[in-house]
Design a protein around this motif. Sequence first.
Motif, PDB file in Angstrom:
ATOM      1  N   GLY A   1      11.455  29.570  50.664  1.00 16.92           N
ATOM      2  CA  GLY A   1      12.081  28.736  49.635  1.00 16.92           C
ATOM      3  C   GLY A   1      12.001  29.315  48.246  1.00 16.92           C
ATOM      4  O   GLY A   1      12.303  28.636  47.271  1.00 16.92           O
ATOM      5  N   ARG A   2      11.553  30.551  48.116  1.00 18.63           N
ATOM      6  CA  ARG A   2      11.421  31.139  46.782  1.00 18.63           C
ATOM      7  C   ARG A   2      12.772  31.185  46.087  1.00 18.63           C
ATOM      8  O   ARG A   2      13.778  31.564  46.670  1.00 18.63           O
ATOM      9  CB  ARG A   2      10.853  32.556  46.897  1.00 18.63           C
ATOM     10  N   ASP A   3      12.754  30.788  44.832  1.00 14.78           N
ATOM     11  CA  ASP A   3      13.997  30.712  44.063  1.00 14.78           C
ATOM     12  C   ASP A   3      14.414  32.112  43.643  1.00 14.78           C
ATOM     13  O   ASP A   3      14.132  32.568  42.551  1.00 14.78           O
ATOM     14  CB  ASP A   3      13.791  29.823  42.828  1.00 14.78           C
ATOM     15  N   VAL A   4      15.085  32.822  44.533  1.00 13.58           N
ATOM     16  CA  VAL A   4      15.537  34.174  44.220  1.00 13.58           C
ATOM     17  C   VAL A   4      16.992  34.205  43.805  1.00 13.58           C
ATOM     18  O   VAL A   4      17.515  35.247  43.458  1.00 13.58           O
ATOM     19  CB  VAL A   4      15.314  35.134  45.413  1.00 13.58           C
ATOM     20  N   GLY A   5      17.661  33.077  43.820  1.00 12.94           N
ATOM     21  CA  GLY A   5      19.015  33.020  43.299  1.00 12.94           C
ATOM     22  C   GLY A   5      20.034  33.761  44.131  1.00 12.94           C
ATOM     23  O   GLY A   5      21.057  34.190  43.615  1.00 12.94           O
ATOM     24  N   ARG A   6      19.795  33.904  45.422  1.00 17.32           N
ATOM     25  CA  ARG A   6      20.720  34.695  46.232  1.00 17.32           C
ATOM     26  C   ARG A   6      22.090  34.039  46.331  1.00 17.32           C
ATOM     27  O   ARG A   6      23.100  34.712  46.379  1.00 17.32           O
ATOM     28  CB  ARG A   6      20.136  34.898  47.627  1.00 17.32           C
ATOM     29  N   ASP A   7      22.101  32.711  46.361  1.00 10.10           N
ATOM     30  CA  ASP A   7      23.367  32.021  46.573  1.00 10.10           C
ATOM     31  C   ASP A   7      23.850  31.296  45.313  1.00 10.10           C
ATOM     32  O   ASP A   7      25.036  31.068  45.147  1.00 10.10           O
ATOM     33  CB  ASP A   7      23.238  30.996  47.721  1.00 10.10           C
ATOM     34  N   ALA A   8      22.950  30.935  44.442  1.00 10.25           N
ATOM     35  CA  ALA A   8      23.304  30.078  43.308  1.00 10.25           C
ATOM     36  C   ALA A   8      23.380  30.843  41.993  1.00 10.25           C
ATOM     37  O   ALA A   8      23.294  30.248  40.935  1.00 10.25           O
ATOM     38  CB  ALA A   8      22.288  28.953  43.200  1.00 10.25           C
ATOM     39  N   GLY A   9      23.528  32.150  42.040  1.00 10.79           N
ATOM     40  CA  GLY A   9      23.587  32.917  40.805  1.00 10.79           C
ATOM     41  C   GLY A   9      22.215  33.414  40.398  1.00 10.79           C
ATOM     42  O   GLY A   9      21.264  33.369  41.184  1.00 10.79           O
ATOM     43  N   PRO A  10      22.074  33.891  39.174  1.00 12.20           N
ATOM     44  CA  PRO A  10      20.819  34.526  38.786  1.00 12.20           C
ATOM     45  C   PRO A  10      19.704  33.527  38.522  1.00 12.20           C
ATOM     46  O   PRO A  10      19.947  32.350  38.241  1.00 12.20           O
ATOM     47  CB  PRO A  10      21.197  35.247  37.484  1.00 12.20           C
ATOM     48  N   ARG A  11      18.509  34.011  38.611  1.00 10.39           N
ATOM     49  CA  ARG A  11      17.343  33.247  38.182  1.00 10.39           C
ATOM     50  C   ARG A  11      17.123  33.550  36.701  1.00 10.39           C
ATOM     51  O   ARG A  11      17.062  34.712  36.304  1.00 10.39           O
ATOM     52  CB  ARG A  11      16.126  33.642  39.001  1.00 10.39           C
ATOM     53  N   ILE A  12      17.007  32.527  35.891  1.00  7.75           N
ATOM     54  CA  ILE A  12      16.803  32.690  34.454  1.00  7.75           C
ATOM     55  C   ILE A  12      15.334  32.430  34.141  1.00  7.75           C
ATOM     56  O   ILE A  12      14.780  31.402  34.536  1.00  7.75           O
ATOM     57  CB  ILE A  12      17.686  31.729  33.635  1.00  7.75           C
ATOM     58  N   VAL A  13      14.712  33.358  33.427  1.00  8.39           N
ATOM     59  CA  VAL A  13      13.313  33.223  33.033  1.00  8.39           C
ATOM     60  C   VAL A  13      13.253  33.338  31.515  1.00  8.39           C
ATOM     61  O   VAL A  13      13.661  34.353  30.934  1.00  8.39           O
ATOM     62  CB  VAL A  13      12.438  34.318  33.674  1.00  8.39           C
ATOM     63  N   ASP A  14      12.754  32.305  30.857  1.00  7.92           N
ATOM     64  CA  ASP A  14      12.626  32.300  29.405  1.00  7.92           C
ATOM     65  C   ASP A  14      11.171  32.609  29.037  1.00  7.92           C
ATOM     66  O   ASP A  14      10.261  31.839  29.361  1.00  7.92           O
ATOM     67  CB  ASP A  14      13.026  30.945  28.833  1.00  7.92           C
ATOM     68  N   PHE A  15      10.965  33.741  28.377  1.00  6.61           N
ATOM     69  CA  PHE A  15       9.646  34.103  27.842  1.00  6.61           C
ATOM     70  C   PHE A  15       9.599  33.555  26.408  1.00  6.61           C
ATOM     71  O   PHE A  15       9.965  34.244  25.445  1.00  6.61           O
ATOM     72  CB  PHE A  15       9.461  35.618  27.856  1.00  6.61           C
ATOM     73  N   LEU A  16       9.159  32.311  26.266  1.00  7.98           N
ATOM     74  CA  LEU A  16       9.337  31.600  25.005  1.00  7.98           C
ATOM     75  C   LEU A  16       8.514  32.203  23.868  1.00  7.98           C
ATOM     76  O   LEU A  16       9.020  32.370  22.753  1.00  7.98           O
ATOM     77  CB  LEU A  16       8.994  30.122  25.191  1.00  7.98           C
ATOM     78  N   ASP A  17       7.242  32.512  24.107  1.00  9.42           N
ATOM     79  CA  ASP A  17       6.426  33.093  23.043  1.00  9.42           C
ATOM     80  C   ASP A  17       6.960  34.446  22.602  1.00  9.42           C
ATOM     81  O   ASP A  17       6.876  34.815  21.426  1.00  9.42           O
ATOM     82  CB  ASP A  17       4.972  33.261  23.509  1.00  9.42           C
ATOM     83  N   THR A  18       7.495  35.193  23.548  1.00 13.19           N
ATOM     84  CA  THR A  18       8.005  36.535  23.267  1.00 13.19           C
ATOM     85  C   THR A  18       9.416  36.501  22.694  1.00 13.19           C
ATOM     86  O   THR A  18       9.895  37.501  22.187  1.00 13.19           O
ATOM     87  CB  THR A  18       7.976  37.370  24.566  1.00 13.19           C
ATOM     88  N   LYS A  19      10.082  35.346  22.768  1.00  9.69           N
ATOM     89  CA  LYS A  19      11.464  35.187  22.305  1.00  9.69           C
ATOM     90  C   LYS A  19      12.387  36.122  23.080  1.00  9.69           C
ATOM     91  O   LYS A  19      13.126  36.923  22.502  1.00  9.69           O
ATOM     92  CB  LYS A  19      11.566  35.418  20.792  1.00  9.69           C
ATOM     93  N   MET A  20      12.304  36.002  24.374  1.00 10.30           N
ATOM     94  CA  MET A  20      13.066  36.855  25.270  1.00 10.30           C
ATOM     95  C   MET A  20      13.460  36.050  26.494  1.00 10.30           C
ATOM     96  O   MET A  20      12.703  35.200  26.958  1.00 10.30           O
ATOM     97  CB  MET A  20      12.215  38.066  25.690  1.00 10.30           C
ATOM     98  N   SER A  21      14.671  36.293  26.985  1.00  8.87           N
ATOM     99  CA  SER A  21      15.130  35.672  28.231  1.00  8.87           C
ATOM    100  C   SER A  21      15.586  36.754  29.186  1.00  8.87           C
ATOM    101  O   SER A  21      16.137  37.778  28.761  1.00  8.87           O
ATOM    102  CB  SER A  21      16.290  34.706  27.969  1.00  8.87           C
ATOM    103  N   ARG A  22      15.389  36.493  30.482  1.00 11.59           N
ATOM    104  CA  ARG A  22      15.835  37.437  31.495  1.00 11.59           C
ATOM    105  C   ARG A  22      16.656  36.713  32.547  1.00 11.59           C
ATOM    106  O   ARG A  22      16.356  35.573  32.917  1.00 11.59           O
ATOM    107  CB  ARG A  22      14.653  38.126  32.185  1.00 11.59           C
ATOM    108  N   ALA A  23      17.693  37.386  33.008  1.00 17.77           N
ATOM    109  CA  ALA A  23      18.472  36.935  34.160  1.00 17.77           C
ATOM    110  C   ALA A  23      18.276  37.963  35.265  1.00 17.77           C
ATOM    111  O   ALA A  23      18.414  39.169  35.027  1.00 17.77           O
ATOM    112  CB  ALA A  23      19.948  36.809  33.801  1.00 17.77           C
ATOM    113  N   LEU A  24      17.928  37.488  36.457  1.00 16.19           N
ATOM    114  CA  LEU A  24      17.673  38.380  37.590  1.00 16.19           C
ATOM    115  C   LEU A  24      18.514  37.941  38.780  1.00 16.19           C
ATOM    116  O   LEU A  24      18.438  36.784  39.212  1.00 16.19           O
ATOM    117  CB  LEU A  24      16.191  38.381  37.970  1.00 16.19           C
TER     118      LEU A  24
END
Length: 580
Positions: A312-335
Amino acid sequence: MLDVSYKAKVIDAAKRRIPADVLAATSDEYTLANLAHRPTMELIKGMVALSAVSSDTVMANGGQLLDCLSALVAHLSDLQLDEGLFCGGDNLVSPPDSGFTINDLCLAMELVGLDRCSPEVMAVVKEPLMSIARKAAPAMLVGGIHTPNHRWEISSALVGLGVLLDDKRLIERAHQWLAEHIDIQSDGLYSERSPNYAAHVSNPCLIAMARRLRREDFLDIVNKSLKANALLMQPDGTLETMQSRRQDQFESYDPEPFLSQARLLANVKADADVVAFAHELSERDIDDPARHLTELLIDERVCAVLPQVADGRDVGRDAGPRIVDFLDTKMSRALWFDDTAHPLRTATVYAGSDFDATYRVASGLANNASLMDYHTRELGVTTLRLAPDFFDIGPLRPTAIRRTGMRWTAEESRTSGYYQPLEEEYIQGDGRYPMTYEGRFFAQMSFDKRHRDEMTLRSTVDVELSDDGFTVRVHFDGPRTTFACVVGLVGDDLRIDAGVEFDGSMWAARVGSPVIAQAGDTRLTLTHDEEAGTAPTAYDPGETVTFVGGGPRIVGTPVKFSGVTSSDFVLTARFEPMAR
């Protein structure tokens, strides 16, 4: 349950690599004499670990390796200064640099204490290493540090020495450092935001102290760090580093040093991202077998069978990318992941520079001026930068981003201007005024006492990500001036096929013509919309960089686009597979 194949893999790498490294380091007197204390102790630690799993290898060829080990131990003793410390490069009589060597010494002695190494090796190393430890302890007890991670390096060394020498004063001193609290951010990155220092310093030191002080909360911190770094993975297997405040911010970083840490925490905490990270790293070659064999022998959980990656890991295979917000670092990633939880594509949007707070480009700051990157497995945009010609301040470095779905907005406001005469009360009869900083340069002008007629340029950068690329829209408010947008392209056998000409410093995009590049079976098309008739302009990294002879430090092949702030600028990137 023991992971037999993993343990065999580490031992095999150790048997091949450690003897070769030891023989090379001791091949002649000159080579050995020029070996610094840290690699010397790393080789000693490796030999101790190797003897615990293959004493035959150590004793082969009439004990040649044992003689080499004896030479390394004697060399390390010679390198120890009268003060009990070691020198590290330009760090003279250095407690933190000595801490690296002392930590490895304590690990080696921990193995000796477990009666796992061969008696022949014990006879060579035990008393000399104990002598080095006893001599180092008083200086380490009172020694200071330079950087955030040094606190945990020296704390771990103090705890290791305290246990080894049965000296509570050393452990009490470690607690004095630890009372400052570990500098882990809420987003899982340490304050230096560096994969390199997390992997080599903070995480291993916290793991060692968790074991010796029975501080399970330290393992929670390491797990948080590993989860964050797992989500920095790029399609080529390296980690994102643009956010770092250390030397690795302009380099790709191979996460192999995280291997033992990830396996340990995967088996202790079973976090899905850390488990996937451990599986990924376990499939790679063992680059540092001395490190990983030692950690495996000290804590057998490192070589336990890993949990399976959760279905069940949210790897975003079917629903698009997984978005991770690194709030303290002021950075976002899409995987975007494949079905093995390995990233197919990644993108990073970034506004975490320290420049706005300091107006400096300096060691220990986040200096990377990248606004974003986008990587596929074969071809990538490794940086995108925008530099308006505005009082030589250099590229945009927004300090905040906000996200709505797959769209990010970053804003920056920069101000300079022109100064008025001093008011009478501040005038000095001798014409000598305090040296003050204007924001770009210093002068004996009492800038802080003068009225400034301000000129401000406001910039809004919108980044929209998609499965096949991105669109960047830039809007300026303020005086009309030129700007340069530079992207860095990377890929094996990268080729730029159309839309550029060389302007004497880098490839420049032709107005009205798409830029087409390819690597492997992937093609990238960059379309750009700027004001007609825009003349090419140079990319300006800023006076803080150029004054000391620095350059833009753009990773990859740079391609430059030019524009003027009176018009919006739009850059669209589309990646597509090439027909075979």
